[in-house]
Design an enzyme around this catalytic site. Sequence first.
Site, PDB file in Angstrom:
ATOM      1  N   GLU A 199      -2.480   1.715  -3.334  1.00  0.00           N
ATOM      2  CA  GLU A 199      -2.756   1.652  -1.896  1.00  0.00           C
ATOM      3  C   GLU A 199      -2.241   0.307  -1.429  1.00  0.00           C
ATOM      4  OE1 GLU A 199      -3.854   4.012  -0.053  1.00  0.00           O
ATOM      5  OE2 GLU A 199      -4.381   5.393  -1.662  1.00  0.00           O
ATOM      6  N   GLU A 220       5.011  -6.935   6.688  1.00  0.00           N
ATOM      7  CA  GLU A 220       3.569  -7.073   6.884  1.00  0.00           C
ATOM      8  C   GLU A 220       3.210  -8.557   6.876  1.00  0.00           C
ATOM      9  OE1 GLU A 220       0.841  -6.263   3.636  1.00  0.00           O
ATOM     10  OE2 GLU A 220      -0.433  -5.122   5.000  1.00  0.00           O
ATOM     11  N   LYS A 240     -11.212  -5.310 -11.907  1.00  0.00           N
ATOM     12  CA  LYS A 240     -10.669  -6.677 -11.794  1.00  0.00           C
ATOM     13  C   LYS A 240     -10.546  -6.994 -10.311  1.00  0.00           C
ATOM     14  CE  LYS A 240      -7.630  -9.443 -11.416  1.00  0.00           C
ATOM     15  NZ  LYS A 240      -7.755 -10.439 -10.321  1.00  0.00           N
ATOM     16  N   CYS A 289      -5.199  -3.831   6.270  1.00  0.00           N
ATOM     17  CA  CYS A 289      -3.971  -3.073   5.977  1.00  0.00           C
ATOM     18  C   CYS A 289      -3.691  -2.013   7.032  1.00  0.00           C
ATOM     19  CB  CYS A 289      -4.072  -2.436   4.594  1.00  0.00           C
ATOM     20  SG  CYS A 289      -5.530  -1.385   4.420  1.00  0.00           S
TER      21      CYS A 289
HETATM   22  P1  NAD Z   1      -2.111  -8.790  -4.405  1.00  0.00           P
HETATM   23  O1  NAD Z   1      -1.145  -7.716  -4.753  1.00  0.00           O
HETATM   24  O2  NAD Z   1      -1.648 -10.185  -4.413  1.00  0.00           O
HETATM   25  O3  NAD Z   1      -3.379  -8.748  -5.375  1.00  0.00           O
HETATM   26  C1  NAD Z   1      -4.171  -7.598  -5.502  1.00  0.00           C
HETATM   27  C2  NAD Z   1      -4.864  -7.627  -6.851  1.00  0.00           C
HETATM   28  O4  NAD Z   1      -3.877  -7.542  -7.877  1.00  0.00           O
HETATM   29  C3  NAD Z   1      -5.663  -8.889  -7.143  1.00  0.00           C
HETATM   30  O5  NAD Z   1      -6.858  -8.538  -7.822  1.00  0.00           O
HETATM   31  C4  NAD Z   1      -4.755  -9.668  -8.074  1.00  0.00           C
HETATM   32  O6  NAD Z   1      -5.446 -10.538  -8.923  1.00  0.00           O
HETATM   33  C5  NAD Z   1      -4.111  -8.546  -8.859  1.00  0.00           C
HETATM   34  N1  NAD Z   1      -2.820  -8.855  -9.482  1.00  0.00           N
HETATM   35  C6  NAD Z   1      -1.880  -9.733  -9.064  1.00  0.00           C
HETATM   36  N2  NAD Z   1      -0.832  -9.725  -9.916  1.00  0.00           N
HETATM   37  C7  NAD Z   1      -1.116  -8.831 -10.884  1.00  0.00           C
HETATM   38  C8  NAD Z   1      -0.416  -8.363 -12.038  1.00  0.00           C
HETATM   39  N3  NAD Z   1       0.795  -8.827 -12.364  1.00  0.00           N
HETATM   40  N4  NAD Z   1      -0.994  -7.423 -12.812  1.00  0.00           N
HETATM   41  C9  NAD Z   1      -2.213  -6.928 -12.495  1.00  0.00           C
HETATM   42  N5  NAD Z   1      -2.929  -7.345 -11.431  1.00  0.00           N
HETATM   43  C10 NAD Z   1      -2.379  -8.276 -10.614  1.00  0.00           C
HETATM   44  O7  NAD Z   1      -2.684  -8.375  -2.976  1.00  0.00           O
HETATM   45  P2  NAD Z   1      -3.705  -9.200  -2.068  1.00  0.00           P
HETATM   46  O8  NAD Z   1      -2.970 -10.330  -1.454  1.00  0.00           O
HETATM   47  O9  NAD Z   1      -4.969  -9.450  -2.821  1.00  0.00           O
HETATM   48  O10 NAD Z   1      -4.068  -8.110  -0.958  1.00  0.00           O
HETATM   49  C11 NAD Z   1      -3.384  -7.981   0.237  1.00  0.00           C
HETATM   50  C12 NAD Z   1      -2.495  -6.760   0.210  1.00  0.00           C
HETATM   51  O11 NAD Z   1      -3.286  -5.603  -0.063  1.00  0.00           O
HETATM   52  C13 NAD Z   1      -1.843  -6.481   1.554  1.00  0.00           C
HETATM   53  O12 NAD Z   1      -0.513  -6.044   1.361  1.00  0.00           O
HETATM   54  C14 NAD Z   1      -2.695  -5.355   2.128  1.00  0.00           C
HETATM   55  O13 NAD Z   1      -2.055  -4.568   3.096  1.00  0.00           O
HETATM   56  C15 NAD Z   1      -2.985  -4.576   0.895  1.00  0.00           C
HETATM   57  N6  NAD Z   1      -4.140  -3.706   1.098  1.00  0.00           N
HETATM   58  C16 NAD Z   1      -3.947  -2.351   1.143  1.00  0.00           C
HETATM   59  C17 NAD Z   1      -5.026  -1.497   1.376  1.00  0.00           C
HETATM   60  C18 NAD Z   1      -4.843  -0.004   1.415  1.00  0.00           C
HETATM   61  O14 NAD Z   1      -5.842   0.706   1.319  1.00  0.00           O
HETATM   62  N7  NAD Z   1      -3.642   0.527   1.550  1.00  0.00           N
HETATM   63  C19 NAD Z   1      -6.301  -2.035   1.534  1.00  0.00           C
HETATM   64  C20 NAD Z   1      -6.462  -3.417   1.500  1.00  0.00           C
HETATM   65  C21 NAD Z   1      -5.370  -4.238   1.263  1.00  0.00           C
END
Ligand code: NAD
Length: 490
Positions: A261, A390, A186, A294
């Site tokens: 992550e 962040e 997803k 990140c």
């Molecule tokens: P997000 O948590 O908003 O969304 C991530 C994913 O989760 C999306 O596909 C979204 O559709 C899905 N999602 C949202 N709500 C959900 C739910 N209730 N149930 C299941 N799936 C759901 O994050 P984002 O804004 O897309 O990404 C940015 C964040 O990701 C930042 O905090 C960044 O630091 C982090 N990030 C971490 C790493 C790492 O390797 N540690 C890498 C990249 C990004």
Amino acid sequence: MTDSWPARADVGGVSIATGHLIGGEWVGSPDTFDTRSPLDWDAGPLAQIARGNEETAATAVAAAVDGFAVWGAMSVADRADAMHRLADLIEGRTEDIAVAESLDMGFLENSMRERLVGRGALNFRTYADLIVTHEERVWDAKSMYNAVQRMPAGPTVVITPWNAPFMLSTWKLAPALAAGNSVIHKPAEWSPLTASILAELTVEAGFPPGAYNLVQGIGEEVGAALVADDRLRRITFTGSPETARHIGVAAAKNIVPFTAELGGKGPLVVFADADLDAAAKKAAWQVDDSGQVCLAGTRLLVDASIYDEFLERFHHHTDELVLGDSRNPNTDIAPCVHPDHRDRIDGFVKRARENGDEILRGGHPVEGSLHYEPTLIAPKSNDSEVVQSEIFGPVLTIQTFASEAEAVELANSTEYGLSAIVYTTSRERAERVGRAIRAGLVWVNTFLVRDLTAPFGGCGISGIGREGGDHALEFHSDLKTLMILDDSTT
Ligand code: NAD
């Protein structure tokens, strides 16, 4: 509403399927969502994508259950061959993936072409090679022959974020597939397109139906429905801590292991003995891709004795960065992914001003595009929101320290613990400080480069579990110890 599936969209000359890939078939949904380009937001939708619902989630998990029966039973050699074929196909579509990702998410097109598409292929190759070279641990103890077997765990949901979507998706999918799990991927709704290209390539590479399934849609809708399904055996997530909390609850209800992550607030620590120009340049570059990384070192911690010189060099290198269209090879700083995200970044900076933090440069959205100015803030205190949260944008903070102990204390002073960057020319200090910092990854005098077999993940609210090499393979497997009493068999 799209009534004919499979539907396709033309995105910068690249034809992209806009449905879900479930059990080897492209299918649609009654509803769609729009994806727009951060490079030209007002131009209207780039594509209308199938908006998965609870029924989509249930169908996809059923397909993954069937797919697991085939993929999980294949020999590791056959799985590895399929993954190498997929890597070849990815390399063959480099141009399409670069063009689509740049339009969809705003990623610098040249970085995609020159680095990240290749890294996506390498992720599959690395895991293909790891499974064929894996040797079971076998030993004698307690008058028994002991052997540890890795059994594929089962259907796995892989949920990915909008930043660097292609590379991050391949990084999470490769170990799950290598372990023998079937997957339901997803991708994020702000950058869904390159996942569709990947899905098509899995079919072309000969993956059996249901081994790789793609479900498009909104996180709170189809994402939430997927992670709640009790037929899953693993959930792996990359995204924000807020979403991880929701997914963790769903995983706990069904007693499904999950890894997360999550975000980072990495320190970039510069000691007086550092190569100052290299450190200042690396600090300035933490805002490329608009700081939507990140791992970025967003908290600059600088020895007080070199602060002025460091700042001068930092400004010099930041002045050189070119803000522009991600398709232009000269551009260093891409736009933000979405107007809502840029407004969120601006909200942090506005609250910093109100808080009395000092804005040393930047601090405003750029007129006429989705860019945000590279911004440097000297916080009033270490408790300031811009130090502790962040921002995920081109906003850095700068603080000074008077001793090595204070540098380490400041480095460890947030709830996050994903990564850190240290600049020093002393080998002893590199070891000492590197070991004292609480983070999943610490780079000294370098950044981002790493061996893919090393563990990758975060401490604190930066995550649960470790990816990379065997660490991810063990998560995606059920380990079994087989014990045979010595002399009891012939
Ligand atoms: P997000 O948590 O908003 O969304 C991530 C994913 O989760 C999306 O596909 C979204 O559709 C899905 N999602 C949202 N709500 C959900 C739910 N209730 N149930 C299941 N799936 C759901 O994050 P984002 O804004 O897309 O990404 C940015 C964040 O990701 C930042 O905090 C960044 O630091 C982090 N990030 C971490 C790493 C790492 O390797 N540690 C890498 C990249 C990004």
